[in-house]
Design an enzyme around this catalytic site. Structure first.
Site, PDB file in Angstrom:
ATOM      1  N   CYS A 169     -34.243 -75.306 -66.129  1.00 23.32           N
ATOM      2  CA  CYS A 169     -32.623 -75.780 -66.618  1.00 23.32           C
ATOM      3  C   CYS A 169     -31.901 -75.663 -65.076  1.00 23.32           C
ATOM      4  O   CYS A 169     -31.398 -74.361 -64.814  1.00 23.32           O
ATOM      5  CB  CYS A 169     -32.023 -75.298 -67.709  1.00 23.32           C
ATOM      6  SG  CYS A 169     -30.174 -75.891 -67.911  1.00 23.32           S
ATOM      7  N   CYS A 177     -17.704 -77.142 -73.250  1.00 28.25           N
ATOM      8  CA  CYS A 177     -18.746 -76.810 -72.380  1.00 28.25           C
ATOM      9  C   CYS A 177     -17.902 -75.549 -71.373  1.00 28.25           C
ATOM     10  O   CYS A 177     -16.991 -76.124 -70.814  1.00 28.25           O
ATOM     11  CB  CYS A 177     -19.246 -77.963 -71.748  1.00 28.25           C
ATOM     12  SG  CYS A 177     -20.323 -77.414 -70.255  1.00 28.25           S
ATOM     13  N   LEU A 219     -24.393 -87.351 -75.877  1.00 27.35           N
ATOM     14  CA  LEU A 219     -23.563 -88.205 -76.707  1.00 27.35           C
ATOM     15  C   LEU A 219     -22.188 -87.560 -77.385  1.00 27.35           C
ATOM     16  O   LEU A 219     -21.100 -87.526 -77.095  1.00 27.35           O
ATOM     17  CB  LEU A 219     -24.314 -89.210 -77.549  1.00 27.35           C
ATOM     18  CG  LEU A 219     -23.487 -90.186 -78.359  1.00 27.35           C
ATOM     19  CD1 LEU A 219     -23.099 -91.169 -77.634  1.00 27.35           C
ATOM     20  CD2 LEU A 219     -24.693 -90.833 -79.368  1.00 27.35           C
ATOM     21  N   GLU A 265     -25.431 -71.306 -61.532  1.00 27.68           N
ATOM     22  CA  GLU A 265     -26.402 -70.765 -62.551  1.00 27.68           C
ATOM     23  C   GLU A 265     -27.770 -71.741 -62.894  1.00 27.68           C
ATOM     24  O   GLU A 265     -27.530 -72.816 -62.989  1.00 27.68           O
ATOM     25  CB  GLU A 265     -25.771 -70.438 -63.737  1.00 27.68           C
ATOM     26  CG  GLU A 265     -24.729 -69.193 -63.827  1.00 27.68           C
ATOM     27  CD  GLU A 265     -24.122 -68.686 -64.874  1.00 27.68           C
ATOM     28  OE1 GLU A 265     -23.556 -67.540 -64.907  1.00 27.68           O
ATOM     29  OE2 GLU A 265     -24.326 -69.179 -66.032  1.00 27.68           O
ATOM     30  N   CYS A 320     -15.404 -81.326 -70.211  1.00 24.39           N
ATOM     31  CA  CYS A 320     -15.749 -81.693 -71.682  1.00 24.39           C
ATOM     32  C   CYS A 320     -15.329 -80.384 -72.363  1.00 24.39           C
ATOM     33  O   CYS A 320     -15.474 -79.153 -72.081  1.00 24.39           O
ATOM     34  CB  CYS A 320     -17.331 -81.541 -71.782  1.00 24.39           C
ATOM     35  SG  CYS A 320     -17.907 -83.108 -71.091  1.00 24.39           S
ATOM     36  N   CYS A 356     -17.435 -78.280 -62.279  1.00 21.78           N
ATOM     37  CA  CYS A 356     -17.599 -79.569 -62.905  1.00 21.78           C
ATOM     38  C   CYS A 356     -16.248 -80.232 -63.100  1.00 21.78           C
ATOM     39  O   CYS A 356     -15.359 -79.626 -63.068  1.00 21.78           O
ATOM     40  CB  CYS A 356     -18.352 -79.583 -64.176  1.00 21.78           C
ATOM     41  SG  CYS A 356     -18.763 -81.243 -64.983  1.00 21.78           S
ATOM     42  N   CYS A 373     -27.072 -73.858 -73.997  1.00 28.18           N
ATOM     43  CA  CYS A 373     -26.412 -75.145 -73.843  1.00 28.18           C
ATOM     44  C   CYS A 373     -24.851 -74.946 -73.986  1.00 28.18           C
ATOM     45  O   CYS A 373     -24.496 -74.590 -74.866  1.00 28.18           O
ATOM     46  CB  CYS A 373     -27.008 -76.180 -74.790  1.00 28.18           C
ATOM     47  SG  CYS A 373     -26.171 -77.827 -74.737  1.00 28.18           S
TER      48      CYS A 373
END
Length: 342
Positions: free
Chosen positions: A103, A117, A217, A90, A114, A110, A336
């Site tokens: 973006c 996400c 972070l 995407e 995380c 991935c 996000c």
């Protein structure tokens, strides 16, 4: 067959001369591949039919295609791209009055897992090649021209995947995006975001890249960061501070810290204080405080407006350059942390 876009201009010229063709033909093909963005040899209309057929017999020209696009109420456009081998990835067009930002993704899935996400809950299938990343930008730019009558002004590598774990392809894509015979975009308008791979941040410095860097972070101490970002096991905050200082010393490029606020996890004034102390150790231009966007797989929540305002006011009081980034495209899972090929 070999992907023709994997050839350098010199290699393409050598192939042409080996076929008994004039060198200028290589320039014509190169222009079609990178400036005119042809997605098939048939598109190369100033070449003879025989040469186009010859190219098709020797080379492949795989390209991303848009499988589906969704349009948010706020103007954001999310697209699912299909690769030549059937994978989905995407990308998002984020419009504001001042800028039109692409973006883009760097990997299919991935490997970093995380916890907040959606992409982190997918398996990593493979890296995107540099020409596939280039195609993402081309296709999103075409959307921007069609929908907003404006070209892209900015590119952020904040989509699916960890860019620094696909280092060579990301750098080659940016070289093509910023090249005069590519898209001609200034690297100063490109930001690469990383979850924090310290040795590769240092390598960016050694390679003297020209683009901006953002560090995801999201927690200012190792215990909390470890809880939500397993990469912190091998790339702790101390190593990241050292790597970012090294990167800045080598490049003088802009650094941004990204910090998503999670309710009752990292949104207290004590957390803000830790963030300020960390910020003082890095030549960061800005801290982006990001609204959390809920996903089905995780139990995190967005803080109340009061807690968010108190957090921002505390940073402001201590003269920290911080900006609250409102989420775009939440209604189409384009914000996000929401990209998951839905």
């Amino acid at each position: 067959m070999q992907n023709i876009r994997q050839l350098s201009k010199e290699e393409l010229t050598q192939w042409m001369t080996a076929q008994g063709l004039q060198k200028f033909r290589a320039n014509q093909v190169w222009e079609w591949l990178w400036t005119k963005q042809a997605h098939s040899f048939a598109d190369m209309t100033n070449l003879s039919k025989e040469l186009r057929q010859q190219l098709g017999e020797h080379f492949s020209l795989p390209a991303l295609i848009i499988d589906e696009s969704q349009y948010s109420a706020d103007g954001t456009v999310k697209s699912r791209f299909k690769t030549w081998d059937g994978h989905a990835v995407e990308g998002v067009l984020i419009p504001t009055d001042e800028r039109k930002t692409a973006c883009v993704s760097s990997q299919i899935g991935c490997s970093l897992s995380c916890k907040f996400c959606a992409t982190g809950y997918l398996d990593r299938k493979r890296n995107l090649t540099f020409d596939e990343i280039y195609d993402e930008v081309v296709l999103i730019n075409q959307q921007s021209l069609r929908v907003y009558d404006q070209k892209l002004t900015n590119i952020v590598f904040m989509g699916m995947g960890e860019p620094l774990l696909n280092y060579q392809n990301v750098l080659k894509a940016i070289e093509r995006i910023s090249a005069p015979d590519g898209l001609g975009m200034s690297p100063r308008r490109i930001t690469v975001s990383t979850a924090g791979v310290a040795k590769m941040i240092k390598k960016l410095g050694d390679d003297e890249v020209k683009f901006k860097l953002a560090l995801s972070l999201h927690a200012a101490n190792d215990a909390k960061r470890h809880e939500i970002m397993p990469i912190n096991d091998t790339n702790d905050i101390k190593s990241l501070i050292e790597a970012l200082n090294y990167f800045y010393q080598k490049t003088k490029n802009e650094i941004t810290l990204e910090y998503i606020l999670f309710d009752s996890f990292n949104d207290s004034l004590k957390d803000a204080d830790e963030l300020i102390k960390l910020y003082r150790q890095i030549p960061a231009d800005l801290i982006n405080i990001i609204e959390y966007n809920p996903i089905d797989m995780a139990q995190f929540r967005k803080p109340t407006e009061e807690k968010t305002d108190a957090f921002m006011a505390y940073l402001d009081k201590h003269k920290v350059n911080a900006r609250l980034r409102r989420s775009r495209g939440k209604d189409i899972d384009a914000a996000c942390g929401q990209l998951a090929n839905k």
